[in-house]
Design an enzyme around this catalytic site. Sequence first.
Site, PDB file in Angstrom:
ATOM      1  N   ASP A   1       0.823  -1.208   0.000  1.00 44.38           N
ATOM      2  CA  ASP A   1       0.000   0.000   0.000  1.00 44.38           C
ATOM      3  C   ASP A   1       0.858   1.260   0.000  1.00 44.38           C
ATOM      4  OD1 ASP A   1      -2.511  -1.242   0.044  1.00 44.38           O
ATOM      5  OD2 ASP A   1      -2.322  -1.625   2.199  1.00 44.38           O
TER       6      ASP A   1
ATOM      7  N   TYR B   1       7.043 -10.198   6.780  1.00 45.18           N
ATOM      8  CA  TYR B   1       6.845  -8.762   6.962  1.00 45.18           C
ATOM      9  C   TYR B   1       7.429  -8.342   8.302  1.00 45.18           C
ATOM     10  CZ  TYR B   1       3.519  -8.254   3.095  1.00 45.18           C
ATOM     11  OH  TYR B   1       2.931  -8.199   1.856  1.00 45.18           O
TER      12      TYR B   1
END
Lengths: 250, 250
Positions: free
Chosen positions: B52, B110
Amino acid sequence: MRTIKLVVAYDGSCYHGFQKQKDYDTIQSILEEKLALLCGEPVVIAGSGRTDAGVHALAQTVTFKTKGRIPCNNIVRASRSLLPRDIVVVSAAEVPEGFHARFSACWKIYQYRVLCTNTPNPFRMRYTWQQPVPLKLQEMNAAAALLLGTHDFSAFRSSGSVDSSPIKTIYEAGWHQEEAELVFRIAGDGFLYHMVRNIVWSLVQVGLGRRTREDFAAELRAKRCEFLNEPAPAEGLYLEEVCYKPYPER
Amino acid sequence: MRTIKLVVAYDGSCYHGFQKQKDYDTIQSILEEKLALLCGEPVVIAGSGRTDAGVHALAQTVTFKTKGRIPCNNIVRASRSLLPRDIVVVSAAEVPEGFHARFSACWKIYQYRVLCTNTPNPFRMRYTWQQPVPLKLQEMNAAAALLLGTHDFSAFRSSGSVDSSPIKTIYEAGWHQEEAELVFRIAGDGFLYHMVRNIVWSLVQVGLGRRTREDFAAELRAKRCEFLNEPAPAEGLYLEEVCYKPYPER
């Protein structure tokens, strides 16, 4: 009239330097705009000195006068929501009338950060000068030691400035390693226009083996009135501290 | 036709995410534009997944096909001068036909960075979620341990996505301290829309003492189809690694 002293940290990446300029966002213009809201009257701040576009501050000092009664703690707290996140008021204190961020300063510390890395680091591009090869730390420190004491620094001044005197006293100057980065720290009673960035450029040439300590010594002694090369990039430079007591005897 | 795999690091601060969008700078659009120059023909890249706006990557993987003959080493070198400094091609390699950045990926890691500091740090605003109070690391880790294994993660999915299956397997999930920052690291075979940021938001509530490990367990088990709160901010999230071999048995 109260005199207020602020210590301000900022990421200079997105600003056209400290000093107010028409049509550009600068640290001074944004601080004055937001402090005016807090004080309920126009505010004019004085900084300890300018920083150029892209240069950062860990602890810039500014002073201003106000008739407003806002407590210092509230300035710190309220500024958090008013200021953009890359400008932070670290502390605020009332100081005696006559205290001035610039004229009362005795000495300053700057730091300059170099990252030696074969693969550029996108996360440090705003915060370091990246070099694709290792630098010779010992050689850079041998050259940096020549800066100590009182010298005419004209040869490390960029043109375009009107400084009073090129004679400055350097108290500390040296490189050390902080994890992956090399940090140059320099303390002195004053700095000419681009002086730290020009010194760093020359010291990095020594670190790269392109120049010797003797070349650096000759450059320092040269009776030039300005620096002949490009300054090291703005993004590696940080105003670390502004000191208001004389440099301590050691 | 050659298939080329790139590992790319980027600072996502200034981009509208990975995926190409009309009229906006994205990682994909800039990579495709510059790779086309290098390959002498239009290039369409596939990423291992989207990130994003504001989300970073330490090692995003992209693949593309080309008839161009440019050697992989030259792609890395030439991309340095073509790409903006916040997008870096770390490595390039020719891979077998059929290898695909997304479909060949087995699992991903992540990380999410939180900085607990009473005085905001302007230099970390693009790279961390800043919390004004300390977080309870042990409590957060006790809750994070509940994520391990195979679960239906629907309750941690934000609306607006079309993921195939909400059943994902998490191999690692935990917080550790790196100097002043708390780092959450999570490895899994897939992640739903905003899943990591939603998990971090809930874990930080546990760290703040606003929720218990049991609340977190209930949230994970809840048969909701979407997350009820705001995700943790994008700027703390990093795609750390994309792995193309099965997660090793331990």
